[in-house]
Design an enzyme around this catalytic site. Structure first.
Site, PDB file in Angstrom:
ATOM      1  N   PRO A 138     -44.594 -50.037  65.602  1.00  0.00           N
ATOM      2  CA  PRO A 138     -45.839 -49.277  65.696  1.00  0.00           C
ATOM      3  C   PRO A 138     -46.281 -48.852  64.305  1.00  0.00           C
ATOM      4  O   PRO A 138     -45.498 -48.279  63.545  1.00  0.00           O
ATOM      5  CB  PRO A 138     -45.445 -48.063  66.557  1.00  0.00           C
ATOM      6  CG  PRO A 138     -43.962 -47.942  66.404  1.00  0.00           C
ATOM      7  CD  PRO A 138     -43.442 -49.317  66.162  1.00  0.00           C
ATOM      8  N   GLY A 179     -37.671 -53.440  56.080  1.00  0.00           N
ATOM      9  CA  GLY A 179     -37.434 -54.462  55.076  1.00  0.00           C
ATOM     10  C   GLY A 179     -37.220 -55.867  55.578  1.00  0.00           C
ATOM     11  O   GLY A 179     -36.934 -56.764  54.782  1.00  0.00           O
ATOM     12  N   CYS A 213     -41.788 -40.844  61.532  1.00  0.00           N
ATOM     13  CA  CYS A 213     -42.950 -40.790  60.648  1.00  0.00           C
ATOM     14  C   CYS A 213     -42.826 -39.606  59.680  1.00  0.00           C
ATOM     15  O   CYS A 213     -42.594 -38.475  60.114  1.00  0.00           O
ATOM     16  CB  CYS A 213     -44.227 -40.666  61.463  1.00  0.00           C
ATOM     17  SG  CYS A 213     -45.719 -40.604  60.442  1.00  0.00           S
TER      18      CYS A 213
END
Length: 348
Positions: free
Chosen positions: A23, A220, A107
């Protein structure tokens, strides 16, 4: 203490979880997800994070929860920290057809911190556990957590172990772990995506310590080979920016990650498959550039790819831009044979 129960064994989201697209705010709205589905039928797709306040008080609700069935399997990521509000939103999500609800505990932005959303919740294990328990008690679809390996000065071993133990005891069986710390003090959200070092071995050890849990890894990952390597250690992989900036990576997922006996679609295959959806969205009043901005990375490295991007960037924003602009842009990239031979990932 509640028993750990896995409600997801026969759920489409659980079956698709082996590979998912992360997301990402502004990057994974419904049009991007519909486009991604032309490249992979099997991957699990996630919405952008939607806060409980937006769902409960925003209007129209379609703005926050609207989607097309072609996006399935599809998960809704929720942002919030009030157990009752999260439970209500989870129930709403299930009624709208979502097949998983994911709680954002990763987040790092200031805005979400100020509202007790995101990575700051890693410092509030018991609260996250209560949130998960409340949602689990309300819905039959899986309730999952996406988190970091820690925040600020937390110990990546002890504090992460405590977080996972506490939340798992409340009923969560599925965690996707971004293998970086989040530094809430001193780094911007953009820096938090790259500056803290990746620590894949910590996530591997987490899986070894919890064979009973589904542990996924994020952060990554850029190639199918990266994903295959990580799947030797964890249950699933989640790819973020690379899946957006180099979407043709997704064309190889069904065959190389899920073992489907099918040839990957070409870029032109994907664009033609996307065309009917694009037309329907234009007919509903959506501006062309709001859709085509998610397509710009598809032809990177292909003959005519730069012309394709430039044409859409300079033309699709016009008020009268319609499907003919899409078709004209596609005509600028006509070397189909060459595109079949290009690798799934091109060096930066």
């Amino acid at each position: 203490m509640p028993q750990v129960t896995d409600k997801s064994q026969n759920n489409p989201a659980d079956q698709a979880r082996r590979f998912s697209i992360a997301p990402m705010m502004d990057w994974t709205p419904r049009d991007q997800r519909a486009f991604a589905r032309t490249l992979t039928k099997r991957a699990l797709l996630y919405t952008e994070m939607v806060t409980t306040g937006a769902i409960l008080h925003g209007t129209p609700r379609e703005r926050f929860l609207g989607h097309d069935a072609l996006e399935y399997p599809l998960a809704l990521q929720l942002g919030g920290s009030d157990p009752a509000a999260l439970a209500e939103c989870a129930a709403i999500a299930e009624s709208w057809g979502y097949q998983e609800v994911n709680l954002n505990v990763g987040c790092p932005s200031d805005r979400v911190q100020n509202n007790m959303i995101g990575a700051c919740l890693m410092g509030h294990h018991e609260l996250v556990a209560r949130c998960v328990a409340a949602m689990q008690a309300t819905v039959s679809i899986p309730v999952t957590v996406k988190c970091r390996i820690g925040i600020d000065d937390q110990d990546e071993d002890e504090d992460l172990a405590r977080f996972i133990d506490t939340v798992a005891a409340a009923g969560c069986t599925t965690f996707t772990v971004h293998a970086r710390k989040a530094w809430l003090e001193g780094l911007s959200p953009k820096q938090n995506r790259d500056v803290p070092p990746l620590n894949y071995p910590r996530v591997h050890r987490l899986k070894t310590a919890h064979p009973e849990l589904h542990i996924g890894i994020n952060g990554g990952l850029k190639t199918i080979s990266d994903c295959q390597r990580e799947l030797e250690h964890v249950d699933s992989v989640m790819v973020g920016r690379e899946a957006y900036q180099n979407p043709f990576l997704l064309a190889h997922v069904d065959r190389d990650i899920f073992g489907e006996d099918t040839a990957p679609p070409t870029r032109h295959d994907a664009m033609q498959a996307f065309r009917p959806y694009l037309i329907s969205r234009l007919e509903s009043g959506v501006r062309l550039n709001h859709i085509t901005r998610h397509l710009l990375g598809l032809f990177t490295g292909c003959r005519g790819g730069r012309r394709f991007r430039r044409y859409l960037s300079e033309t699709a924003h016009r008020p009268d831009a319609g499907i003919e602009v899409f078709d004209q842009a596609l005509e600028l990239v006509n070397d189909i044979d060459a595109e079949r031979e290009l690798p799934a990932h091109l060096p930066d």
